[in-house]
Design a protein around this motif. Structure first.
Motif, PDB file in Angstrom:
ATOM      1  N   HIS A  62      -1.784   6.278   7.527  1.00  0.00           N
ATOM      2  CA  HIS A  62      -3.169   5.892   7.798  1.00  0.00           C
ATOM      3  C   HIS A  62      -3.638   6.679   9.019  1.00  0.00           C
ATOM      4  CE1 HIS A  62      -2.261   2.449   5.192  1.00  0.00           C
ATOM      5  NE2 HIS A  62      -1.209   2.229   5.950  1.00  0.00           N
TER       6      HIS A  62
ATOM      7  N   ASP B  61       0.826  -1.212   0.000  1.00  0.00           N
ATOM      8  CA  ASP B  61       0.000   0.000   0.000  1.00  0.00           C
ATOM      9  C   ASP B  61       0.862   1.265   0.000  1.00  0.00           C
ATOM     10  OD1 ASP B  61       0.701  -0.962   2.577  1.00  0.00           O
ATOM     11  OD2 ASP B  61      -0.824   0.284   3.534  1.00  0.00           O
ATOM     12  N   HIS B  62       2.169   1.098   0.072  1.00  0.00           N
ATOM     13  CA  HIS B  62       3.087   2.252   0.141  1.00  0.00           C
ATOM     14  C   HIS B  62       3.981   2.378  -1.083  1.00  0.00           C
ATOM     15  CE1 HIS B  62       2.081   3.023   4.371  1.00  0.00           C
ATOM     16  NE2 HIS B  62       1.780   1.736   4.324  1.00  0.00           N
TER      17      HIS B  62
HETATM   18 ZN   LIG Z   1       0.358   0.788   5.368  1.00  0.00          ZN
END
Ligand SMILES: [Zn+2]
Length: 202
Positions: free
Chosen positions: A192, A67-68
Motif C-alpha cells: 500500500h 487483501d493479500h
Molecule cells: Zn494489506
C-alpha cells in the motif's frame, strides 16, 4: 556468475493494494494475490499490463490477510502454484475468519501448496530466473515475509514504514529494516502506498 537479464516489476493491483508481477522475461512471480471475489478484476489488470496468467510460475502472499491472499485458491485453480513459507502455514486457515459470505472467498486447500523454508527460497527463485531470496519480516504479523531481489528491490507487504511504530513494536520494526539493509535493499515496494527509497543508516 552468468549475466541474467534485468527483472521487470509491474503493478497489477487495485483497491489501494499493489500486486507486483516480477518477471524474468516470460517467467513471472506474482507478489500478493488479490482481494476475495475479484478474480475478474485481477485478470483484467494482468491483461492490461501484458502479464499473461499462464506465465506466472508462482503466487506468493507476503502474509495471509484477505487483501493479500484473497485469490490464492482461485489462482491455483487457474494454474498458478501457491508458494508458501513454512512460517505461513498456520496462518492460512485463519484467514477465512476475516471474510464474509458476500466476499465470495474461496478457501485455500492445504495439501497442494508449495511449502518451502527461507533457506530454500534462493534456489527456487533461481529456477524461475530471479536472483534473490525470501526473508522473514514479522513486524506486521508473524507470517509476514518479504521478497528481496539482489538488485536491491524488496517487496515488503504491510511492513510499516520506519518511524510509524512505537514501544516494543519499534524494536521489531527496526530488526526487520536492519535485515533488509544488510541484504543491500535500496527500494521498498510496499503493498500500500508509494514505492520509496530505503536510505542507509549509520
Ligand atoms: Zn494489506
Amino acid at each position: 556468475m552468468p549475466e541474467s537479464p534485468p527483472l521487470t516489476i509491474v503493478d497489477v493491483g487495485y483497491r489501494s493494494t499493489h500486486y507486483w508481477a516480477v518477471s524474468a522475461s516470460r517467467s513471472r512471480l506474482l507478489v500478493d494475490l488479490g482481494w476475495p471475489g475479484t478474480m475478474g478484476l485481477l485478470q483484467a489488470n494482468l491483461r492490461r499490463m501484458d502479464v499473461p496468467l499462464e506465465e506466472i510460475r508462482y503466487g506468493l502472499a507476503t502474509h495471509y490477510h484477505i487483501d493479500h491472499a484473497g485469490l490464492a485458491q482461485e489462482l491455483k485453480l487457474a494454474g498458478v502454484p501457491l508458494l508458501v513459507l513454512d512460517v505461513q502455514v498456520d496462518a492460512i486457515p485463519k484467514m477465512v475468519r476475516w471474510t464474509k459470505p458476500r466476499d465470495n472467498y474461496v478457501d485455500i486447500t492445504p495439501h497442494d501448496n508449495i511449502v518451502i523454508s527461507f533457506d530454500d527460497s534462493r534456489r527456487l527463485l533461481r529456477e524461475i530466473g530471479t536472483e534473490g531470496q525470501i526473508i522473514h519480516t514479522p513486524a506486521h504479523s508473524e507470517d509476514s515475509v518479504s521478497l528481496v531481489l539482489d538488485s536491491g528491490a524488496a517487496f515488503t507487504g504491510d511492513l510499516p514504514p520506519e518511524g510509524l511504530a512505537t514501544g516494543p513494536d519499534l524494536a521489531r520494526l527496526a530488526a526487520d529494516y536492519d535485515r533488509l539493509r544488510a541484504l543491500g535493499v535500496t527500494t521498498i515496494y510496499p503493498a500500500h502506498g508509494p514505492v520509496r527509497p530505503l536510505v542507509s543508516q549509520g
